[in-house]
Design a protein around this motif. Sequence first.
Motif, PDB file in Angstrom:
ATOM      1  N   ARG A  95      -2.961 -11.800   3.802  1.00 35.36           N
ATOM      2  CA  ARG A  95      -2.827 -13.182   3.941  1.00 35.36           C
ATOM      3  C   ARG A  95      -3.453 -14.174   3.078  1.00 35.36           C
ATOM      4  N   THR A  96      -4.753 -13.819   3.107  1.00 35.31           N
ATOM      5  CA  THR A  96      -5.777 -14.596   2.556  1.00 35.31           C
ATOM      6  C   THR A  96      -6.625 -14.088   1.770  1.00 35.31           C
ATOM      7  N   ALA A  97      -7.506 -14.660   0.935  1.00 34.19           N
ATOM      8  CA  ALA A  97      -8.505 -13.988  -0.011  1.00 34.19           C
ATOM      9  C   ALA A  97      -9.625 -13.082   0.919  1.00 34.19           C
ATOM     10  N   SER A  98      -9.624 -13.750   2.089  1.00 31.45           N
ATOM     11  CA  SER A  98     -10.844 -13.018   2.984  1.00 31.45           C
ATOM     12  C   SER A  98     -10.176 -11.551   3.439  1.00 31.45           C
ATOM     13  N   ASP A  99      -8.808 -11.652   3.569  1.00 31.91           N
ATOM     14  CA  ASP A  99      -8.332 -10.238   3.881  1.00 31.91           C
ATOM     15  C   ASP A  99      -8.562  -9.407   2.755  1.00 31.91           C
ATOM     16  N   ILE A 100      -8.222  -9.865   1.496  1.00 30.89           N
ATOM     17  CA  ILE A 100      -8.577  -8.885   0.438  1.00 30.89           C
ATOM     18  C   ILE A 100     -10.051  -8.260   0.488  1.00 30.89           C
ATOM     19  N   GLU A 101     -11.106  -9.364   0.662  1.00 31.58           N
ATOM     20  CA  GLU A 101     -12.558  -8.877   0.777  1.00 31.58           C
ATOM     21  C   GLU A 101     -12.638  -7.617   1.844  1.00 31.58           C
ATOM     22  N   TYR A 102     -11.943  -7.982   3.007  1.00 28.46           N
ATOM     23  CA  TYR A 102     -12.195  -7.066   4.028  1.00 28.46           C
ATOM     24  C   TYR A 102     -11.306  -5.662   3.679  1.00 28.46           C
ATOM     25  N   GLU A 103     -10.266  -5.502   3.042  1.00 28.16           N
ATOM     26  CA  GLU A 103      -9.632  -4.598   2.684  1.00 28.16           C
ATOM     27  C   GLU A 103      -9.937  -3.789   1.527  1.00 28.16           C
ATOM     28  N   LEU A 104     -10.304  -4.447   0.596  1.00 28.42           N
ATOM     29  CA  LEU A 104     -10.942  -3.869  -0.962  1.00 28.42           C
ATOM     30  C   LEU A 104     -11.602  -2.533  -0.654  1.00 28.42           C
ATOM     31  N   PRO A 105     -12.897  -2.630   0.127  1.00 30.54           N
ATOM     32  CA  PRO A 105     -13.552  -1.542   0.056  1.00 30.54           C
ATOM     33  C   PRO A 105     -12.972  -0.532   1.002  1.00 30.54           C
ATOM     34  N   MET A 106     -12.254  -0.692   2.189  1.00 31.41           N
ATOM     35  CA  MET A 106     -11.654   0.301   2.707  1.00 31.41           C
ATOM     36  C   MET A 106     -10.624   1.008   1.782  1.00 31.41           C
ATOM     37  N   SER A 107      -9.836   0.348   1.075  1.00 28.49           N
ATOM     38  CA  SER A 107      -8.774   0.897  -0.022  1.00 28.49           C
ATOM     39  C   SER A 107      -9.441   1.654  -0.698  1.00 28.49           C
ATOM     40  N   GLN A 108     -10.744   1.226  -1.380  1.00 27.38           N
ATOM     41  CA  GLN A 108     -11.376   2.180  -2.244  1.00 27.38           C
ATOM     42  C   GLN A 108     -11.933   3.193  -1.878  1.00 27.38           C
ATOM     43  N   VAL A 109     -12.676   3.134  -0.496  1.00 25.70           N
ATOM     44  CA  VAL A 109     -13.242   4.350   0.000  1.00 25.70           C
ATOM     45  C   VAL A 109     -12.270   5.367   0.291  1.00 25.70           C
ATOM     46  N   ASN A 110     -11.060   5.003   0.793  1.00 24.86           N
ATOM     47  CA  ASN A 110      -9.976   5.989   1.309  1.00 24.86           C
ATOM     48  C   ASN A 110      -9.314   6.521   0.063  1.00 24.86           C
ATOM     49  N   ARG A 111      -9.359   5.854  -1.232  1.00 29.95           N
ATOM     50  CA  ARG A 111      -8.974   6.613  -2.433  1.00 29.95           C
ATOM     51  C   ARG A 111     -10.092   7.552  -2.799  1.00 29.95           C
ATOM     52  N   ASP A 112     -11.359   7.089  -2.763  1.00 32.83           N
ATOM     53  CA  ASP A 112     -12.127   7.819  -3.171  1.00 32.83           C
ATOM     54  C   ASP A 112     -12.436   9.327  -2.280  1.00 32.83           C
ATOM     55  N   LEU A 113     -11.992   8.993  -1.222  1.00 29.16           N
ATOM     56  CA  LEU A 113     -12.224  10.292  -0.232  1.00 29.16           C
ATOM     57  C   LEU A 113     -11.028  11.292  -0.367  1.00 29.16           C
ATOM     58  N   SER A 114     -10.014  10.531  -0.903  1.00 27.87           N
ATOM     59  CA  SER A 114      -8.486  11.349  -0.509  1.00 27.87           C
ATOM     60  C   SER A 114      -7.494  11.222  -1.881  1.00 27.87           C
ATOM     61  N   GLY A 115      -8.002  10.312  -2.776  1.00 27.12           N
ATOM     62  CA  GLY A 115      -6.696  10.067  -3.852  1.00 27.12           C
ATOM     63  C   GLY A 115      -5.698   9.304  -3.307  1.00 27.12           C
ATOM     64  N   ILE A 116      -5.668   8.990  -2.352  1.00 24.11           N
ATOM     65  CA  ILE A 116      -4.608   8.291  -1.634  1.00 24.11           C
ATOM     66  C   ILE A 116      -4.507   6.568  -2.028  1.00 24.11           C
ATOM     67  N   GLU A 117      -3.345   6.095  -2.367  1.00 22.22           N
ATOM     68  CA  GLU A 117      -3.627   4.799  -2.942  1.00 22.22           C
ATOM     69  C   GLU A 117      -3.263   3.932  -1.916  1.00 22.22           C
ATOM     70  N   THR A 118      -3.709   2.688  -1.907  1.00 24.02           N
ATOM     71  CA  THR A 118      -3.324   1.749  -0.641  1.00 24.02           C
ATOM     72  C   THR A 118      -2.569   0.650  -1.574  1.00 24.02           C
ATOM     73  N   VAL A 119      -1.156   0.265  -1.009  1.00 21.55           N
ATOM     74  CA  VAL A 119      -0.294  -0.576  -1.623  1.00 21.55           C
ATOM     75  C   VAL A 119      -0.046  -1.932  -0.552  1.00 21.55           C
ATOM     76  N   PHE A 120      -0.844  -3.155  -1.345  1.00 21.02           N
ATOM     77  CA  PHE A 120      -0.834  -4.276  -0.603  1.00 21.02           C
ATOM     78  C   PHE A 120       0.397  -4.877  -0.807  1.00 21.02           C
ATOM     79  N   LEU A 121       0.869  -5.531   0.377  1.00 19.66           N
ATOM     80  CA  LEU A 121       1.927  -6.401   0.370  1.00 19.66           C
ATOM     81  C   LEU A 121       1.554  -7.706   0.816  1.00 19.66           C
ATOM     82  N   ALA A 122       2.072  -8.891   0.202  1.00 20.25           N
ATOM     83  CA  ALA A 122       1.503 -10.337   0.615  1.00 20.25           C
ATOM     84  C   ALA A 122       2.463 -10.632   1.772  1.00 20.25           C
ATOM     85  N   ALA A 123       1.659 -11.325   2.635  1.00 24.57           N
ATOM     86  CA  ALA A 123       2.232 -11.799   3.681  1.00 24.57           C
ATOM     87  C   ALA A 123       3.368 -12.850   3.465  1.00 24.57           C
TER      88      ALA A 123
END
Length: 162
Positions: A95-123
């Motif tokens: 929804r907001t930039a603060s959501d991205i700040e929260y989600e970005l490291p999660m998406s990065q660690v998830n990709r680092d651990l597994s190669g699985i991409e996170t796809v973001f959809l704007a609210a």
Amino acid sequence: MTQLAIYPGSFDPITLGHLSVLQRAAKVFESVELLIVHNPSKKPTFSLAQRVELAKASLAEVGAPSNIKVSTLESGLLVEHAQSLGAKAIIKGFRTASDIEYELPMSQVNRDLSGIETVFLAAEAGFGFVSSSLVREVASLGGDVSKYVTEAVAKALQGVSK
Ligand code: PNS
């Protein structure tokens, strides 16, 4: 193989904003799993079983397509669950930039651990401020949350103290 995407979160409770992201993801992927996760850093208002029931009732209420399924993850890594199902992607709404700040490291660690991409959809614009915590607070103080959640969720929120 069916192109599966996993949409994980606490969903305590599911909102119309979540349902919007979920239904839009279901147009992009062949199937989507709404994964209700036990997040030990949060103290939930609704149990996992209640959140599943509310999600299923809400999906029925909005007439969601049949390529959406609901399941739970009580413990363990999200990406291990996703890999065990052969999932193609993880879905997250923002929804907001603060959501991205929260989600970005999660998406990065998830990709680092597994190669699985996170796809973001704007609210969707109308749901940009809608969150489970805000809905819980408004409902607990007697406010009308019917614009933000399904009838099933609004009913469940009645009587829940803050
Ligand atoms: O709605 P939330 O609580 O912000 O969702 C966060 C959630 C549950 C998606 C995240 O905490 C998660 O993926 N938990 C599963 C455990 C895990 O894999 N942790 C490491 C990567 S974040």
